[in-house]
Scaffold this motif. Structure first.
Motif, PDB file in Angstrom:
ATOM      1  N   UNK A 132       0.833  -1.201   0.000  1.00 26.96           N
ATOM      2  CA  UNK A 132       0.000   0.000   0.000  1.00 26.96           C
ATOM      3  C   UNK A 132       0.873   1.259   0.000  1.00 26.96           C
ATOM      4  N   UNK A 133       1.924   1.227   0.805  1.00 23.93           N
ATOM      5  CA  UNK A 133       2.852   2.358   0.867  1.00 23.93           C
ATOM      6  C   UNK A 133       3.575   2.510  -0.468  1.00 23.93           C
ATOM      7  N   UNK A 134       3.995   1.399  -1.065  1.00 23.52           N
ATOM      8  CA  UNK A 134       4.726   1.462  -2.335  1.00 23.52           C
ATOM      9  C   UNK A 134       3.862   2.093  -3.432  1.00 23.52           C
ATOM     10  N   UNK A 135       2.587   1.693  -3.489  1.00 19.65           N
ATOM     11  CA  UNK A 135       1.703   2.255  -4.513  1.00 19.65           C
ATOM     12  C   UNK A 135       1.555   3.762  -4.329  1.00 19.65           C
ATOM     13  N   UNK A 136       1.240   4.169  -3.097  1.00 18.53           N
ATOM     14  CA  UNK A 136       1.043   5.594  -2.831  1.00 18.53           C
ATOM     15  C   UNK A 136       2.338   6.375  -3.046  1.00 18.53           C
ATOM     16  N   UNK A 137       3.456   5.783  -2.725  1.00 18.97           N
ATOM     17  CA  UNK A 137       4.763   6.418  -2.865  1.00 18.97           C
ATOM     18  C   UNK A 137       5.027   6.790  -4.327  1.00 18.97           C
ATOM     19  N   UNK A 138       4.832   5.821  -5.206  1.00 19.30           N
ATOM     20  CA  UNK A 138       5.063   6.063  -6.629  1.00 19.30           C
ATOM     21  C   UNK A 138       4.105   7.123  -7.175  1.00 19.30           C
ATOM     22  N   UNK A 139       2.856   7.030  -6.778  1.00 15.12           N
ATOM     23  CA  UNK A 139       1.842   7.958  -7.274  1.00 15.12           C
ATOM     24  C   UNK A 139       2.130   9.388  -6.818  1.00 15.12           C
ATOM     25  N   UNK A 140       2.454   9.553  -5.543  1.00 17.21           N
ATOM     26  CA  UNK A 140       2.727  10.893  -5.022  1.00 17.21           C
ATOM     27  C   UNK A 140       3.994  11.469  -5.650  1.00 17.21           C
ATOM     28  N   UNK A 141       4.995  10.643  -5.916  1.00 16.83           N
ATOM     29  CA  UNK A 141       6.220  11.138  -6.570  1.00 16.83           C
ATOM     30  C   UNK A 141       5.909  11.715  -7.944  1.00 16.83           C
ATOM     31  N   UNK A 142       5.042  11.047  -8.693  1.00 10.18           N
ATOM     32  CA  UNK A 142       4.658  11.558 -10.008  1.00 10.18           C
ATOM     33  C   UNK A 142       3.938  12.903  -9.881  1.00 10.18           C
ATOM     34  N   UNK A 143       3.070  13.017  -8.882  1.00 11.25           N
ATOM     35  CA  UNK A 143       2.342  14.263  -8.675  1.00 11.25           C
ATOM     36  C   UNK A 143       3.272  15.377  -8.203  1.00 11.25           C
ATOM     37  N   UNK A 144       4.222  15.045  -7.335  1.00 15.48           N
ATOM     38  CA  UNK A 144       5.184  16.051  -6.873  1.00 15.48           C
ATOM     39  C   UNK A 144       5.986  16.605  -8.051  1.00 15.48           C
ATOM     40  N   UNK A 145       6.394  15.710  -8.951  1.00 17.48           N
ATOM     41  CA  UNK A 145       7.143  16.156 -10.129  1.00 17.48           C
ATOM     42  C   UNK A 145       6.281  17.071 -10.994  1.00 17.48           C
ATOM     43  N   UNK A 146       5.027  16.713 -11.186  1.00 18.04           N
ATOM     44  CA  UNK A 146       4.113  17.532 -11.991  1.00 18.04           C
ATOM     45  C   UNK A 146       3.894  18.903 -11.365  1.00 18.04           C
TER      46      UNK A 146
END
Length: 352
Positions: A132-146
């Motif tokens: 669960x943490x891994x999924x959210x981690x990847x998703x939030x990283x993409x949003x932070x970059x955007x």
């Protein structure tokens, strides 16, 4: 291999995302005060709350009706603009809906893209395992970059299922975003099939009883804490991972005495803070999760008697050594942190 190698653990998960933190910020987090953002009257009080609580949280999950989820999300974004959270030093968090809900994706995307500059922590409910943490981690990283963020947003997990409890060590180690973990006693009790409708605290049926008396008189008994093991294991997992453990909600708002005792149990076991569901609980948490002046003064006497933390000293008939020096350092460091935010306690700590 199910985990990243040490060399890759602190690499950003998206091109353009900020570097993960290697050390958590040192912040006072005695209470996480929950705010229902869809209620205009409550949301209007947020600037005042930011002067009273260490952390203010925009709650999007439990206690928010399904037909109010959009309004709560809008309110959370507005909360991010109502206070200069980063300048003020008060934490701004949000509890999003679970990963398997229809609201999670929009909760996280809007928070990061529209309030990411101010948002410190995303609280993730009902975390079942490191995946669960891994999924959210990847998703939030993409949003932070955007969003072009320069500072990573951290994660705080809630233990609300037996599976999450069984994997608490793996959850704590799942990502450098992990800021801490809270106990979610109501959902966890239901998932464990515990026979209680209480939200945290003790239970009159959970007791120990004295051995029988020879004269047949009534045996003394004492109520016990059914959450002792759970909190202690959570604390161990968090401290092993270098993150913070928190007690969660105490549901009986009217019973301030029991609330204070539950908070105090958690504080003594190693929790950094707790949740506050009502303004009255802010003051209870502030009192409990700030070390008592007498404890601070004695701790500092230990540190003064053993400046380098080695050897042995006798204070008031009690032997002090390197182990008690470490205990004293924990109390003294917390007092220093409290003093930065609470002038009255700072004076009490410094008084002879």
């Amino acid at each position: 291999m199910s985990q990243k190698t040490p060399r890759n653990f602190f690499k950003p998960l998206a091109i353009g995302a900020p570097d993960p933190m290697r050390e958590l910020p040192i912040r006072l987090e005695r209470m996480i005060h929950f705010v229902p953002p869809h209620l205009d009257k409550v949301r209007a009080k947020v600037p005042q709350m930011a002067t009273q609580a260490d952390v203010v949280l925009a709650n999007l999950e439990d206690a928010i009706p399904a037909d109010a989820k959009d309004a709560a999300r809008d309110g959370a974004i507005e909360m991010g603009k109502m206070v200069d959270w980063q300048g003020k030093g008060t934490g701004f968090w949000s509890r999003v809906n679970p990963l398997n809900s229809p609201w999670f994706q929009e909760d996280v995307s809007r928070l990061v893209l529209e309030a990411g500059e101010q948002l410190d922590v995303i609280m993730l409910p009902k975390v079942e395992g490191p995946w669960d943490i891994h999924f959210a981690d990847q998703y939030v990283a993409q949003l932070e970059a955007k969003a072009g963020l320069k500072r990573p947003i951290l994660f705080h997990a809630i233990l609300e299922t037996a599976q999450g409890m069984a994997l608490v060590e793996e959850i704590a180690l799942a990502s450098p975003r992990m800021q801490g973990i809270s106990l979610g006693p109501a959902d966890l009790a239901a998932d464990r099939k515990m026979k209680t409708t209480r939200v945290g605290g003790g239970h009159p049926y959970y007791r120990v009883v004295d051995d029988p008396n020879e004269d047949g008189s009534k045996r003394e008994s004492a109520q016990q804490d059914p959450w002792h093991y759970t909190i202690a294991r959570m604390v161990d997992a968090c401290r092993m991972a270098g993150i913070n453990a928190f007690y969660g909600p105490f549901g009986d708002i009217a019973d301030s005495e029991a609330c204070e005792q539950q908070f105090r149990n958690a504080f003594l076991l190693g929790c950094s803070g707790t949740w506050s569901l009502h303004p009255s609980q802010i003051e209870i948490a502030k009192r409990v999760f700030s070390p008592a002046p007498d404890e601070v003064k004695f701790a500092r006497r230990i540190l003064e008697a053993m400046p380098d933390g080695t050897g042995v000293a006798m204070l008031d008939g009690k032997m002090q050594d390197d182990a008690t020096w470490k205990q004293a350092k924990v109390i003294s460091d917390l007092a220093d942190l409290v003093s930065e935010k609470d002038p009255e306690l700072a004076k009490a700590y410094a008084a002879d």
